[in-house]
Design an enzyme around this catalytic site. Structure first.
Site, PDB file in Angstrom:
ATOM      1  N   ASN A  11       0.865  -1.177   0.000  1.00  0.00           N
ATOM      2  CA  ASN A  11       0.000   0.000   0.000  1.00  0.00           C
ATOM      3  C   ASN A  11       0.905   1.232   0.000  1.00  0.00           C
ATOM      4  O   ASN A  11       1.464   1.589   1.032  1.00  0.00           O
ATOM      5  CB  ASN A  11      -0.889  -0.042   1.265  1.00  0.00           C
ATOM      6  CG  ASN A  11      -1.742   1.200   1.418  1.00  0.00           C
ATOM      7  OD1 ASN A  11      -1.848   2.012   0.500  1.00  0.00           O
ATOM      8  ND2 ASN A  11      -2.354   1.351   2.578  1.00  0.00           N
ATOM      9  N   TRP A  12       1.058   1.821  -1.171  1.00  0.00           N
ATOM     10  CA  TRP A  12       2.003   2.945  -1.292  1.00  0.00           C
ATOM     11  C   TRP A  12       1.455   4.225  -0.659  1.00  0.00           C
ATOM     12  O   TRP A  12       2.181   5.165  -0.446  1.00  0.00           O
ATOM     13  CB  TRP A  12       2.338   3.190  -2.761  1.00  0.00           C
ATOM     14  CG  TRP A  12       3.118   2.083  -3.425  1.00  0.00           C
ATOM     15  CD1 TRP A  12       3.438   0.855  -2.889  1.00  0.00           C
ATOM     16  CD2 TRP A  12       3.697   2.102  -4.742  1.00  0.00           C
ATOM     17  NE1 TRP A  12       4.167   0.116  -3.788  1.00  0.00           N
ATOM     18  CE2 TRP A  12       4.349   0.850  -4.936  1.00  0.00           C
ATOM     19  CE3 TRP A  12       3.729   3.035  -5.775  1.00  0.00           C
ATOM     20  CZ2 TRP A  12       5.016   0.534  -6.125  1.00  0.00           C
ATOM     21  CZ3 TRP A  12       4.395   2.719  -6.968  1.00  0.00           C
ATOM     22  CH2 TRP A  12       5.034   1.482  -7.127  1.00  0.00           C
ATOM     23  N   LYS A  13       0.176   4.273  -0.418  1.00  0.00           N
ATOM     24  CA  LYS A  13      -0.466   5.472   0.151  1.00  0.00           C
ATOM     25  C   LYS A  13      -0.158   6.694  -0.733  1.00  0.00           C
ATOM     26  O   LYS A  13      -0.026   6.543  -1.945  1.00  0.00           O
ATOM     27  CB  LYS A  13      -0.025   5.668   1.601  1.00  0.00           C
ATOM     28  CG  LYS A  13      -0.199   4.382   2.438  1.00  0.00           C
ATOM     29  CD  LYS A  13      -0.027   4.582   3.906  1.00  0.00           C
ATOM     30  CE  LYS A  13      -0.211   3.250   4.631  1.00  0.00           C
ATOM     31  NZ  LYS A  13      -0.164   3.376   6.077  1.00  0.00           N
ATOM     32  N   HIS A  99      -9.547   1.361   4.350  1.00  0.00           N
ATOM     33  CA  HIS A  99      -8.316   1.541   5.124  1.00  0.00           C
ATOM     34  C   HIS A  99      -8.591   2.508   6.273  1.00  0.00           C
ATOM     35  O   HIS A  99      -9.384   3.444   6.132  1.00  0.00           O
ATOM     36  CB  HIS A  99      -7.204   2.071   4.218  1.00  0.00           C
ATOM     37  CG  HIS A  99      -5.869   2.038   4.902  1.00  0.00           C
ATOM     38  ND1 HIS A  99      -5.484   3.009   5.792  1.00  0.00           N
ATOM     39  CD2 HIS A  99      -4.865   1.128   4.861  1.00  0.00           C
ATOM     40  CE1 HIS A  99      -4.280   2.693   6.259  1.00  0.00           C
ATOM     41  NE2 HIS A  99      -3.883   1.567   5.703  1.00  0.00           N
ATOM     42  N   GLU A 101      -7.024   4.885   7.365  1.00  0.00           N
ATOM     43  CA  GLU A 101      -6.782   6.302   7.030  1.00  0.00           C
ATOM     44  C   GLU A 101      -7.958   6.884   6.251  1.00  0.00           C
ATOM     45  O   GLU A 101      -8.265   8.072   6.375  1.00  0.00           O
ATOM     46  CB  GLU A 101      -5.456   6.415   6.262  1.00  0.00           C
ATOM     47  CG  GLU A 101      -4.268   6.196   7.199  1.00  0.00           C
ATOM     48  CD  GLU A 101      -3.050   5.554   6.571  1.00  0.00           C
ATOM     49  OE1 GLU A 101      -2.906   5.586   5.340  1.00  0.00           O
ATOM     50  OE2 GLU A 101      -2.224   5.011   7.337  1.00  0.00           O
ATOM     51  N   GLU A 169      -5.786  -4.793  10.247  1.00  0.00           N
ATOM     52  CA  GLU A 169      -4.764  -3.796  10.543  1.00  0.00           C
ATOM     53  C   GLU A 169      -5.121  -3.064  11.838  1.00  0.00           C
ATOM     54  O   GLU A 169      -5.932  -2.129  11.822  1.00  0.00           O
ATOM     55  CB  GLU A 169      -4.672  -2.770   9.406  1.00  0.00           C
ATOM     56  CG  GLU A 169      -4.332  -3.381   8.067  1.00  0.00           C
ATOM     57  CD  GLU A 169      -3.699  -2.364   7.131  1.00  0.00           C
ATOM     58  OE1 GLU A 169      -2.553  -2.580   6.752  1.00  0.00           O
ATOM     59  OE2 GLU A 169      -4.346  -1.357   6.810  1.00  0.00           O
ATOM     60  N   GLY A 175       2.279   2.139  10.867  1.00  0.00           N
ATOM     61  CA  GLY A 175       3.311   3.166  10.804  1.00  0.00           C
ATOM     62  C   GLY A 175       3.967   3.494  12.129  1.00  0.00           C
ATOM     63  O   GLY A 175       4.673   4.502  12.247  1.00  0.00           O
ATOM     64  N   SER A 215       2.985  -2.198  10.450  1.00  0.00           N
ATOM     65  CA  SER A 215       4.408  -2.349  10.790  1.00  0.00           C
ATOM     66  C   SER A 215       4.952  -3.736  10.486  1.00  0.00           C
ATOM     67  O   SER A 215       5.781  -4.266  11.224  1.00  0.00           O
ATOM     68  CB  SER A 215       4.644  -1.978  12.262  1.00  0.00           C
ATOM     69  OG  SER A 215       4.333  -0.619  12.474  1.00  0.00           O
ATOM     70  N   GLY A 236       2.724  -1.071   4.301  1.00  0.00           N
ATOM     71  CA  GLY A 236       2.809   0.338   3.939  1.00  0.00           C
ATOM     72  C   GLY A 236       4.262   0.748   3.752  1.00  0.00           C
ATOM     73  O   GLY A 236       4.854   0.558   2.689  1.00  0.00           O
ATOM     74  N   GLY A 237       4.863   1.280   4.803  1.00  0.00           N
ATOM     75  CA  GLY A 237       6.218   1.836   4.726  1.00  0.00           C
ATOM     76  C   GLY A 237       7.224   0.926   4.044  1.00  0.00           C
ATOM     77  O   GLY A 237       7.966   1.365   3.154  1.00  0.00           O
TER      78      GLY A 237
HETATM   79  P1  PGA Z   1       2.648   0.249   7.650  1.00  0.00           P
HETATM   80  O1  PGA Z   1       1.216   0.490   6.988  1.00  0.00           O
HETATM   81  O2  PGA Z   1       3.194  -1.042   7.084  1.00  0.00           O
HETATM   82  O3  PGA Z   1       3.466   1.444   7.269  1.00  0.00           O
HETATM   83  O4  PGA Z   1       2.443   0.151   9.135  1.00  0.00           O
HETATM   84  C1  PGA Z   1       0.333  -0.571   6.756  1.00  0.00           C
HETATM   85  C2  PGA Z   1      -0.943  -0.050   6.148  1.00  0.00           C
HETATM   86  O5  PGA Z   1      -1.422   1.011   6.555  1.00  0.00           O
HETATM   87  O6  PGA Z   1      -1.516  -0.678   5.241  1.00  0.00           O
END
Ligand code: PGA
Length: 253
Positions: A11-13, A99, A101, A169, A175, A215, A236-237
């Site tokens: 997930n590049w966001k 998600h 977010e 999640e 994050g 994470s 994500g990251g």
């Molecule tokens: P993260 O994000 O790996 O940076 O914790 C995961 C996500 O939000 O899908």
């Protein structure tokens, strides 16, 4: 037990201009091609601006492309939004919906997420439906209750093992570098599968991939991906760094 092929999803966001995004996609495509038959599926979900070119870059490599969100409606007066049909048209096979977010930044309810997931299914996309408790909810002992409510409210009618992926999640793990313990993750995943069974039937629920997200890194992926009801990761990251994302994929059992 039903064999579930692990799905490693990035997930590049809101990250990546053209040069970086295409370089990352190109590197992953190269490694997937070199690997030949991988025991996992790899999905990247870039920002909408990059979908088409990323899809062209990874074509024929086995790397799949998804959107990060879609609108519930097919078309119309929804400035700034993108429909599931548009994502499919641009080369997507998957779309993330719900998600945390999106739920927080855009006030998306379970009903909204369900409508978006239904739109995804209606356009031949696999819906990656995200759920997960906040830290306050976990501290209050409400983890299972919250995830049950989100499964019940966010999974659309007509969902099957083929068109639905769940991403668990925990919001407090996204994050932050923090994760639940492995037994805690397994407990929630097994519980989610039980709730899914009540909704879509035991046979379909047994085949649905339930990803862990929050994470996930090269250092903890092996332990998490080895859990009985963890069928991949939503990353994500670490998905923004080819070496890290690839190392996570290599950690699949
Ligand atoms: P993260 O994000 O790996 O940076 O914790 C995961 C996500 O939000 O899908």
């Amino acid at each position: 037990m039903t064999a579930r092929r692990p799905l490693i999803a990035g997930n590049w966001k809101m990250n990546g201009l053209r040069a970086d995004g295409l370089a990352l996609a190109g590197e992953l495509a190269k490694r997937m091609k070199a690997k030949g038959k991988a025991p996992f599926e790899m999905l990247v979900c870039p920002p909408a601006t990059l979908i088409r070119e990323v899809a062209q870059t990874v074509a024929g490599s086995g790397v799949l492309v998804g959107g990060e969100d879609c609108h519930a409606k097919a078309s119309g007066a929804h400035t700034g939004d993108i429909s599931a049909a548009m994502l499919a048209d641009a080369g997507c096979t998957h779309v993330i919906v719900g998600h945390s977010e999106r739920r927080t930044d855009h006030g998306e309810s379970d009903a909204t997420v369900k409508a978006k997931a239904a739109a995804a299914l209606g356009n031949g996309l696999v819906a990656v439906v995200c759920i997960g408790e906040t830290e306050a909810e976990r501290d209050a002992g409400k983890t299972l209750e919250v995830n049950a409510r989100q499964v019940a409210g966010s999974v659309p009618d007509g969902a099957t093992a083929a068109n639905l992926v769940i991403a668990y999640e925990p919001v407090w793990a996204i994050g932050t570098g923090r994760t639940p313990t492995a037994p805690e993750v397994q407990e929630v995943h097994a519980f989610i599968r039980k709730e899914l069974a009540a909704k879509i039937g035991a046979a379909e629920a047994a085949g649905v991939r339930i990803l862990y997200g929050g994470s996930m890194k090269p250092g903890n992926a092996k332990e998490l991906l080895a859990l009985a009801d963890v069928d991949g990761g939503l990353i994500g990251g670490a998905s923004l760094v080819a070496d890290d994302f690839w190392a996570i994929a290599q950690s699949c059992p």
